[in-house]
Design a protein around this motif. Structure first.
Motif, mmCIF file in Angstrom:
data_model
loop_
_atom_site.group_PDB
_atom_site.id
_atom_site.type_symbol
_atom_site.label_atom_id
_atom_site.label_comp_id
_atom_site.label_asym_id
_atom_site.label_seq_id
_atom_site.Cartn_x
_atom_site.Cartn_y
_atom_site.Cartn_z
ATOM 1 N N TRP A 58 3.288 -11.405 0.994
ATOM 2 C CA TRP A 58 1.961 -11.214 0.410
ATOM 3 C C TRP A 58 1.025 -12.357 0.810
ATOM 4 O O TRP A 58 1.446 -13.503 0.947
ATOM 5 C CB TRP A 58 2.045 -11.205 -1.109
ATOM 6 C CG TRP A 58 2.837 -10.108 -1.726
ATOM 7 C CD1 TRP A 58 4.122 -10.186 -2.190
ATOM 8 C CD2 TRP A 58 2.400 -8.765 -2.002
ATOM 9 N NE1 TRP A 58 4.520 -8.978 -2.733
ATOM 10 C CE2 TRP A 58 3.480 -8.093 -2.638
ATOM 11 C CE3 TRP A 58 1.211 -8.079 -1.779
ATOM 12 C CZ2 TRP A 58 3.404 -6.776 -3.045
ATOM 13 C CZ3 TRP A 58 1.133 -6.756 -2.187
ATOM 14 C CH2 TRP A 58 2.209 -6.115 -2.799
ATOM 15 N N THR A 73 -2.240 -8.679 -0.395
ATOM 16 C CA THR A 73 -1.913 -7.517 0.428
ATOM 17 C C THR A 73 -0.717 -7.807 1.327
ATOM 18 O O THR A 73 -0.432 -8.963 1.668
ATOM 19 C CB THR A 73 -3.108 -7.131 1.319
ATOM 20 O OG1 THR A 73 -3.510 -8.277 2.100
ATOM 21 C CG2 THR A 73 -4.303 -6.689 0.478
ATOM 22 N N ARG A 84 2.851 1.175 6.360
ATOM 23 C CA ARG A 84 2.807 1.202 4.908
ATOM 24 C C ARG A 84 2.066 -0.052 4.423
ATOM 25 O O ARG A 84 2.343 -1.158 4.901
ATOM 26 C CB ARG A 84 4.208 1.235 4.305
ATOM 27 C CG ARG A 84 4.206 1.450 2.776
ATOM 28 C CD ARG A 84 5.626 1.430 2.205
ATOM 29 N NE ARG A 84 6.496 2.381 2.879
ATOM 30 C CZ ARG A 84 6.559 3.675 2.595
ATOM 31 N NH1 ARG A 84 5.769 4.185 1.648
ATOM 32 N NH2 ARG A 84 7.382 4.471 3.250
ATOM 33 N N TRP A 86 0.567 -2.240 0.907
ATOM 34 C CA TRP A 86 0.573 -2.452 -0.535
ATOM 35 C C TRP A 86 -0.592 -3.371 -0.890
ATOM 36 O O TRP A 86 -0.842 -4.373 -0.204
ATOM 37 C CB TRP A 86 1.857 -3.132 -1.000
ATOM 38 C CG TRP A 86 3.125 -2.350 -0.870
ATOM 39 C CD1 TRP A 86 3.688 -1.515 -1.784
ATOM 40 C CD2 TRP A 86 4.051 -2.372 0.231
ATOM 41 N NE1 TRP A 86 4.888 -1.005 -1.337
ATOM 42 C CE2 TRP A 86 5.139 -1.516 -0.092
ATOM 43 C CE3 TRP A 86 4.065 -3.028 1.470
ATOM 44 C CZ2 TRP A 86 6.223 -1.309 0.760
ATOM 45 C CZ3 TRP A 86 5.138 -2.824 2.328
ATOM 46 C CH2 TRP A 86 6.194 -1.968 1.970
ATOM 47 N N VAL A 144 0.277 -2.434 -8.551
ATOM 48 C CA VAL A 144 0.460 -2.257 -7.106
ATOM 49 C C VAL A 144 0.022 -0.856 -6.691
ATOM 50 O O VAL A 144 0.414 0.137 -7.303
ATOM 51 C CB VAL A 144 1.924 -2.501 -6.699
ATOM 52 C CG1 VAL A 144 2.129 -2.193 -5.210
ATOM 53 C CG2 VAL A 144 2.325 -3.934 -7.003
ATOM 54 N N GLU A 146 0.159 1.584 -3.433
ATOM 55 C CA GLU A 146 0.919 1.732 -2.191
ATOM 56 C C GLU A 146 0.480 3.001 -1.473
ATOM 57 O O GLU A 146 0.177 4.015 -2.104
ATOM 58 C CB GLU A 146 2.416 1.800 -2.517
ATOM 59 C CG GLU A 146 3.318 2.055 -1.317
ATOM 60 C CD GLU A 146 4.778 2.205 -1.716
ATOM 61 O OE1 GLU A 146 5.554 2.771 -0.915
ATOM 62 O OE2 GLU A 146 5.146 1.782 -2.840
#
Length: 489
Positions: A58, A73, A84, A86, A144, A146
């Protein structure tokens, strides 16, 4: 008030007065401070009750001096060119409960106010910059969002849930943006975390795909100039322009996507939502006329894609005047607002972002609508009744819109006063300028350097937006923030 170079005036006091005059509370009330004193640490959840995502890479990217870190992020490369992503957002509600004294103060102002000379945080700094901030190297409870981004920029597999996260690197827009654009070295804060450079490249790749698709749908790419005062011992020593870069775009694109996911999640669960909308512009005909003056033709009916393409061409054709064109378009588009949307109701959408489903959910330390959204999400997770009734949400939507407009007025007032203070010892000097506004109410200009705006009170006859003029500074008033110029041959 005297306007000679030696006049003494506190910009902080001007900011404080502007807060009060615009219906905002500059100071925290005693009961809120008492509650704050009782809060000794960040939110804690029972071991194993939340998904542990602390080992992911992160990072936060924000302004150089930001400490109220609302989101972090991370991304993961998948097969077939998919990525993907987050977005973890601070779970402020875990510490600041609904209708508590701190919550009621936040509800009163609805936003942090950033004047450049003083910040009036929506929540006390003990919270917003520490206990409810996603601070570097600290475990925090977060909301979160996603999703998976495919090669075309489409998003799939959206999810929203709570988790435990850990910010591995506190990064800044300017340094990261310069590096991503190939204009500067890798920031030390990036290089000290193994793998963070590849992680940022991957996030940037996903963001650019999201941005490209939004622009295909008509998202507007605007550039307005807002000088930020640089002060030293209370004196304005410089005015710096905030410029957009690749890192800023990365966060913008991720936040737009995240806000779309949370809005859709609530709607699919048949929950009311507090939407952020920019309606189809009522003054579209004037935008068409502005484009016509520049040799362009826009359709008679509002069309965000046509406007987006026009703006892109103008940015490339005339970058010097593009900020002024952007400002004109922004004013003609009209202001954004918050509205209640009930399940089954057709969404009004956000004309400027070219998205249909959009709320605010990614900045709960500094925006109250985001805190409202988080509370709605939590009750949806728990399959309980919504945290707010429709009547409450409708009232809050109107109030948040009103207070956001008030905060904008405060920030604008202080910027103007800071510009006047910066120019106080330059009365009688000459400058090159552009006309940025011309109407029955007056003619307005922006100096090419320094980036100061003011009114042309002499010699304005026959001038129109976009004209270049030479002007002389003749008078100003720091407290009221006005600066007057005269046109010279």
């Amino acid at each position: 008030m005297p306007t000679h170079p030696d006049s003494k005036i506190s910009l902080a006091q001007i900011a404080h007065n502007a807060m009060i005059s615009n219906g905002l509370e500059p100071d925290f009330p005693p009961d809120a401070l008492a509650q704050l004193k009782s809060i000794q640490g960040p939110a804690q959840e029972p071991a194993g009750s939340l998904k542990d995502m602390t080992r992911l890479l992160w990072c936060s990217i924000d302004n150089d001096d930001s400490r109220d870190l609302d989101q972090i992020t991370v991304a993961e490369k998948l097969t077939d060119g998919k990525i993907r992503i987050w977005i973890a957002v601070a779970d402020v509600d875990a510490v600041v409960k609904i209708k508590s004294p701190l919550d009621l103060h936040a509800q009163k102002n609805t936003t942090s106010v950033y004047t450049g000379v003083q910040t009036f945080p929506m929540l006390p700094e003990k919270l917003s910059t520490d206990l409810t901030s996603l601070s570097e190297n600290e475990n925090r409870v977060a909301m979160v969002i996603e999703m998976v981004v495919d090669q075309a920029g489409q998003t799939t597999e959206p999810q929203v849930y709570r988790a435990l996260v850990r910010n591995q690197a506190k990064l800044a827009y300017n340094a990261v943006g310069s590096w991503l654009e190939g204009k500067g070295p890798i920031p030390p804060a990036v290089s000290k975390v193994p793998g963070m450079d590849q992680q940022l490249r991957l996030q940037d790749e996903a963001a650019q795909k999201l941005r490209a698709l939004r622009h295909q749908h008509g998202a507007l790419d605007l550039q307005t100039l807002q000088p930020r005062p640089v002060t030293q011992d209370g004196v304005v020593i410089d005015l710096q322009l905030e410029t957009q870069n690749r890192a800023g775009q990365l966060i913008e694109d991720f936040m737009v996507a995240a806000n779309g996911v949370t809005a859709t999640f609530l709607t699919q669960n048949k929950f009311p939502t507090l939407r952020r909308v920019v309606k189809i512009p009522e003054r579209w005909s004037r935008i068409v006329a502005v484009a016509g003056d520049l040799g362009e033709k826009l359709p008679a009916d509002p069309d965000s894609k046509a406007l987006s393409d026009f703006l892109a061409r103008q940015r490339q054709k005339d970058p010097l005047h593009f900020p002024d064109l952007s400002l004109t378009v922004v004013k003609l588009l009209g202001r954004g607002e918050y509205v209640l949307e009930m399940p089954g109701q057709a969404p009004q959408g956000h004309f400027g972002l070219a998205v249909r489903d959009y709320n605010h959910s990614t900045a709960p330390n500094r925006r109250y609508p985001d805190l409202i959204t988080h509370r709605l999400l939590k009750t949806a997770f728990e399959k309980k009744n919504p945290a707010y009734t429709p009547d409450e949400l409708s009232s809050l939507a109107a109030h948040c819109t009103q207070q956001e407009n008030a905060a904008d007025k405060v920030e604008r007032q202080v910027r103007k006063s800071a510009s006047a203070a910066f120019m106080a010892n330059r009365i009688g000097e000459y400058f090159e300028a552009l006309v940025t506004g011309a109407s029955d109410k007056g003619t307005w200009i922006r100096l090419l350097t320094p980036p100061v705006e003011g009114k042309l009170v002499q010699g304005s006859h026959g001038l129109d937006v976009g004209d270049k003029v030479r002007v002389k500074l003749i008078t100003l008033n720091i407290e009221n923030g006005w600066i007057d110029f005269a046109k010279v041959p």
